[in-house]
Design a protein around this motif. Structure first.
Motif, PDB file in Angstrom:
ATOM      1  N   ASP A 107       3.585   4.937  -9.606  1.00 41.25           N
ATOM      2  CA  ASP A 107       3.258   4.268  -8.342  1.00 41.25           C
ATOM      3  C   ASP A 107       4.017   4.953  -7.207  1.00 41.25           C
ATOM      4  O   ASP A 107       5.184   5.301  -7.361  1.00 41.25           O
ATOM      5  CB  ASP A 107       3.641   2.785  -8.408  1.00 41.25           C
ATOM      6  CG  ASP A 107       3.135   2.013  -7.215  1.00 41.25           C
ATOM      7  OD1 ASP A 107       1.965   1.569  -7.253  1.00 41.25           O
ATOM      8  OD2 ASP A 107       3.898   1.839  -6.248  1.00 41.25           O
ATOM      9  N   LYS A 142       3.354  -2.621 -13.702  1.00 42.35           N
ATOM     10  CA  LYS A 142       2.085  -1.912 -13.615  1.00 42.35           C
ATOM     11  C   LYS A 142       1.708  -1.404 -14.991  1.00 42.35           C
ATOM     12  O   LYS A 142       2.554  -0.905 -15.735  1.00 42.35           O
ATOM     13  CB  LYS A 142       2.180  -0.747 -12.622  1.00 42.35           C
ATOM     14  CG  LYS A 142       0.829  -0.133 -12.243  1.00 42.35           C
ATOM     15  CD  LYS A 142       0.980   0.863 -11.107  1.00 42.35           C
ATOM     16  CE  LYS A 142      -0.375   1.366 -10.627  1.00 42.35           C
ATOM     17  NZ  LYS A 142      -0.248   2.312  -9.483  1.00 42.35           N
ATOM     18  N   ARG A 158      -0.538  -2.977  -9.020  1.00 40.76           N
ATOM     19  CA  ARG A 158       0.923  -3.094  -8.918  1.00 40.76           C
ATOM     20  C   ARG A 158       1.230  -4.536  -8.573  1.00 40.76           C
ATOM     21  O   ARG A 158       0.997  -4.992  -7.461  1.00 40.76           O
ATOM     22  CB  ARG A 158       1.474  -2.137  -7.861  1.00 40.76           C
ATOM     23  CG  ARG A 158       2.986  -2.252  -7.653  1.00 40.76           C
ATOM     24  CD  ARG A 158       3.457  -1.241  -6.616  1.00 40.76           C
ATOM     25  NE  ARG A 158       2.756  -1.391  -5.355  1.00 40.76           N
ATOM     26  CZ  ARG A 158       3.115  -2.233  -4.377  1.00 40.76           C
ATOM     27  NH1 ARG A 158       4.160  -2.998  -4.518  1.00 40.76           N
ATOM     28  NH2 ARG A 158       2.425  -2.280  -3.257  1.00 40.76           N
TER      29      ARG A 158
END
Length: 262
Positions: A107, A142, A158
């Motif tokens: 992420d 996630k 997320r």
């Protein structure tokens, strides 16, 4: 034999098993079952050589999980060479050798985590990563969303699980509450601002969408702070064991707390 309870009937040893040893065994020696059906002493000298994964000198907070579907080990870590984001690398296992694949960023929305953990969810066959941010302490999770071999996609949502100053997140797969379409993981962490030890049940779909299913509070309020250090499934039970360090910074008292999570 499909259940360990069959080895332990009421009254005793009528289901005792005999095994052929490879080599000489001394009393009290820890042994393992080999592929040929014999037992042998565990030999630490047979451990494979070290296999550093990419950017090893710039890695922080690494965590690992074994994937028995792809026969790989998943590593989640902070890669300080690429913005400090949560990063994933998987290594294929062949005998005692691990070969690492290409690193992928999990992420890029927030950087610089202070805690990272990863678990492999065998029901939906994806790894799931949890991390706390260094700035502010927000806690996120996630899920991976597919891939083969050492390649893994990270297109799941997320999920912000808890805002504020969170620490020592730990995540574990719960096979007893999982299916091929929707799987459960348990997430434990300490919430420093509220002096609370949390356990949250998370549900992740086979499309990688994660949500909070339920919340428990093994320890709540007071002036003590809780820092999870262990979260493990009890093999012959539907419950987990959670161990946490317990500190009181006002009095200097320190201890360890253990909870059964059902």
């Amino acid at each position: 034999m499909t259940n360990l309870s069959e080895l332990l009937p009421s009254g005793g040893g009528q289901n005792a098993e005999s095994f052929t040893a490879t080599g000489t065994l001394s009393n009290g020696t820890v042994v393992g079952l080999k592929s040929d059906g014999t037992v042998a002493v565990f030999d630490p000298d047979s451990v494979g050589s070290t296999a550093d994964f990419p950017n090893a000198s710039a890695v922080a907070f690494p965590a690992a999980a074994y994937d028995n579907v792809r026969n790989v080990v998943h590593i989640a870590y902070r890669d300080n060479t690429s913005g400090g984001y949560v990063t994933h690398t998987a290594g294929s296992i062949s005998g005692s050798t691990i070969t690492w694949g290409t690193a992928n960023t999990v992420d890029t929305t927030v950087a610089s985590p202070k805690d990272i953990d990863i678990a492999f969810n065998g029901s939906i066959q994806f790894p799931i990563v949890a991390w706390c941010q260094a700035s502010g302490g927000d806690l996120y999770v996630k899920s991976g969303t597919g891939g083969s071999g050492t390649n893994m996609n990270w297109n799941g949502n997320r999920l912000l699980v808890q805002s504020g100053d969170n620490n020592n997140c730990m995540i574990a797969y719960n096979p007893n509450a999982s299916s091929a379409s929707s799987a459960e993981s348990l997430l434990a962490y300490g919430y420093q601002q509220g002096s609370t030890l949390y356990v949250k049940a998370l549900t992740t779909t086979n499309g990688g969408i994660t949500s909070v299913k339920a919340t428990a509070y093994p320890a709540y309020g007071g002036s003590d702070q809780y820092y999870p250090v262990g979260l493990a499934k009890i093999a012959l039970s539907n419950s987990f064991i959670l161990v946490a360090n317990r500190n009181n910074f006002g009095t200097g008292a320190q201890g360890c707390a253990c909870y059964q999570v059902t």
